[in-house]
Design a protein around this motif. Sequence first.
Motif, PDB file in Angstrom:
ATOM      1  N   HIS A  98       0.791  -1.227   0.000  1.00 44.83           N
ATOM      2  CA  HIS A  98       0.000   0.000   0.000  1.00 44.83           C
ATOM      3  C   HIS A  98       0.824   1.278   0.000  1.00 44.83           C
ATOM      4  CE1 HIS A  98      -3.343  -2.548   0.400  1.00 44.83           C
ATOM      5  NE2 HIS A  98      -3.309  -2.716   1.691  1.00 44.83           N
ATOM      6  N   CYS A  99       2.002   1.246   0.494  1.00 48.76           N
ATOM      7  CA  CYS A  99       2.776   2.480   0.576  1.00 48.76           C
ATOM      8  C   CYS A  99       4.255   2.152   0.371  1.00 48.76           C
ATOM      9  CB  CYS A  99       2.562   3.173   1.905  1.00 48.76           C
ATOM     10  SG  CYS A  99       3.072   2.194   3.319  1.00 48.76           S
ATOM     11  N   ILE A 100       5.028   3.212   0.226  1.00 51.72           N
ATOM     12  CA  ILE A 100       6.452   3.047  -0.041  1.00 51.72           C
ATOM     13  C   ILE A 100       7.200   4.136   0.719  1.00 51.72           C
ATOM     14  CG2 ILE A 100       6.417   4.477  -2.113  1.00 51.72           C
ATOM     15  CD1 ILE A 100       8.332   2.457  -3.388  1.00 51.72           C
ATOM     16  N   THR A 101       8.439   3.861   1.083  1.00 50.24           N
ATOM     17  CA  THR A 101       9.301   4.857   1.707  1.00 50.24           C
ATOM     18  C   THR A 101      10.448   5.131   0.754  1.00 50.24           C
ATOM     19  OG1 THR A 101       8.770   4.014   3.901  1.00 50.24           O
ATOM     20  CG2 THR A 101      10.715   5.401   3.726  1.00 50.24           C
ATOM     21  N   ASP A 144       1.738   7.030  -3.115  1.00 43.95           N
ATOM     22  CA  ASP A 144       2.609   6.846  -4.270  1.00 43.95           C
ATOM     23  C   ASP A 144       3.148   5.421  -4.349  1.00 43.95           C
ATOM     24  OD1 ASP A 144       2.261   9.544  -4.848  1.00 43.95           O
ATOM     25  OD2 ASP A 144       3.959  10.110  -3.597  1.00 43.95           O
ATOM     26  N   ARG A 145       3.418   4.959  -5.568  1.00 41.34           N
ATOM     27  CA  ARG A 145       3.970   3.625  -5.798  1.00 41.34           C
ATOM     28  C   ARG A 145       5.422   3.663  -6.220  1.00 41.34           C
ATOM     29  NH1 ARG A 145       0.944   0.463 -10.253  1.00 41.34           N
ATOM     30  NH2 ARG A 145       3.109   0.542 -10.737  1.00 41.34           N
ATOM     31  N   CYS A 149      15.333   8.118 -12.797  1.00 46.38           N
ATOM     32  CA  CYS A 149      15.250   6.685 -12.531  1.00 46.38           C
ATOM     33  C   CYS A 149      14.106   6.423 -11.572  1.00 46.38           C
ATOM     34  CB  CYS A 149      16.554   6.169 -11.936  1.00 46.38           C
ATOM     35  SG  CYS A 149      17.924   6.234 -13.092  1.00 46.38           S
ATOM     36  N   TYR A 150      13.274   5.440 -11.918  1.00 51.87           N
ATOM     37  CA  TYR A 150      12.128   5.069 -11.102  1.00 51.87           C
ATOM     38  C   TYR A 150      12.322   3.657 -10.557  1.00 51.87           C
ATOM     39  CZ  TYR A 150       9.694   9.010 -13.216  1.00 51.87           C
ATOM     40  OH  TYR A 150       9.330  10.262 -13.619  1.00 51.87           O
ATOM     41  N   CYS A 151      11.894   3.456  -9.309  1.00 52.07           N
ATOM     42  CA  CYS A 151      11.928   2.128  -8.705  1.00 52.07           C
ATOM     43  C   CYS A 151      10.740   2.015  -7.753  1.00 52.07           C
ATOM     44  CB  CYS A 151      13.257   1.885  -7.997  1.00 52.07           C
ATOM     45  SG  CYS A 151      13.704   3.133  -6.779  1.00 52.07           S
ATOM     46  N   SER A 152      10.402   0.791  -7.355  1.00 54.68           N
ATOM     47  CA  SER A 152       9.153   0.607  -6.609  1.00 54.68           C
ATOM     48  C   SER A 152       9.299  -0.225  -5.339  1.00 54.68           C
ATOM     49  CB  SER A 152       8.102  -0.021  -7.524  1.00 54.68           C
ATOM     50  OG  SER A 152       8.568  -1.253  -8.013  1.00 54.68           O
ATOM     51  N   SER A 153      10.454  -0.153  -4.695  1.00 52.81           N
ATOM     52  CA  SER A 153      10.612  -0.819  -3.399  1.00 52.81           C
ATOM     53  C   SER A 153      11.154   0.186  -2.390  1.00 52.81           C
ATOM     54  CB  SER A 153      11.518  -2.047  -3.510  1.00 52.81           C
ATOM     55  OG  SER A 153      12.783  -1.687  -3.978  1.00 52.81           O
ATOM     56  N   ASP A 154      10.986  -0.101  -1.129  1.00 59.50           N
ATOM     57  CA  ASP A 154      11.404   0.828  -0.080  1.00 59.50           C
ATOM     58  C   ASP A 154      12.868   1.225  -0.213  1.00 59.50           C
ATOM     59  OD1 ASP A 154       9.000   1.183   1.256  1.00 59.50           O
ATOM     60  OD2 ASP A 154       9.292  -0.586   2.498  1.00 59.50           O
ATOM     61  N   LEU A 155      13.109   2.528  -0.156  1.00 55.35           N
ATOM     62  CA  LEU A 155      14.448   3.122  -0.147  1.00 55.35           C
ATOM     63  C   LEU A 155      15.301   2.682  -1.340  1.00 55.35           C
ATOM     64  CD1 LEU A 155      15.172   2.828   3.667  1.00 55.35           C
ATOM     65  CD2 LEU A 155      14.224   4.771   2.432  1.00 55.35           C
TER      66      LEU A 155
END
Length: 133
Positions: A32-35, A61-62, A104-110
């Motif tokens: 549901h969320c990302i850091t 945001d994703r 650059c885009y990524c979709s996991s924490d930190l």
Amino acid sequence: SLHFTSDSKQWKMNVCTVFLFLCVVSYVPPSHCITCYSCDELNTVNGSCTEGEKTSWCPQDRWCVKTWENDMGISWNCSPEGPDDDYEGCTTERRDANTEDTECYCSSDLCNSSLVVWLDFSIVMFCISLYAA
């Protein structure tokens, strides 16, 4: 001596298993969320954030995004929209003869820090070397 070798191999396998588990867990996308690391252009000097490793929780945001100008990091943040193809990665555009912008885009924490990528790569290489030994 043979008993020691067997214990040594078992220890290496246990260490490798733990590291591989941590690698896999670090790549599981949040539901549901990302850091993300967070720093704007005003707080960036010579490609580094003057606020240290500041993070932002991004409940809506994703994606995390990192932006470079001429190979120098200028901002890190959350992003409601990712790349057009919806896959992690970077795009580079030449703005003029002396300026090249990269996002650059990524979709996991930190994930929007180069240290995280190299740390994960280092862990994998460490496991491979332990397994091969």
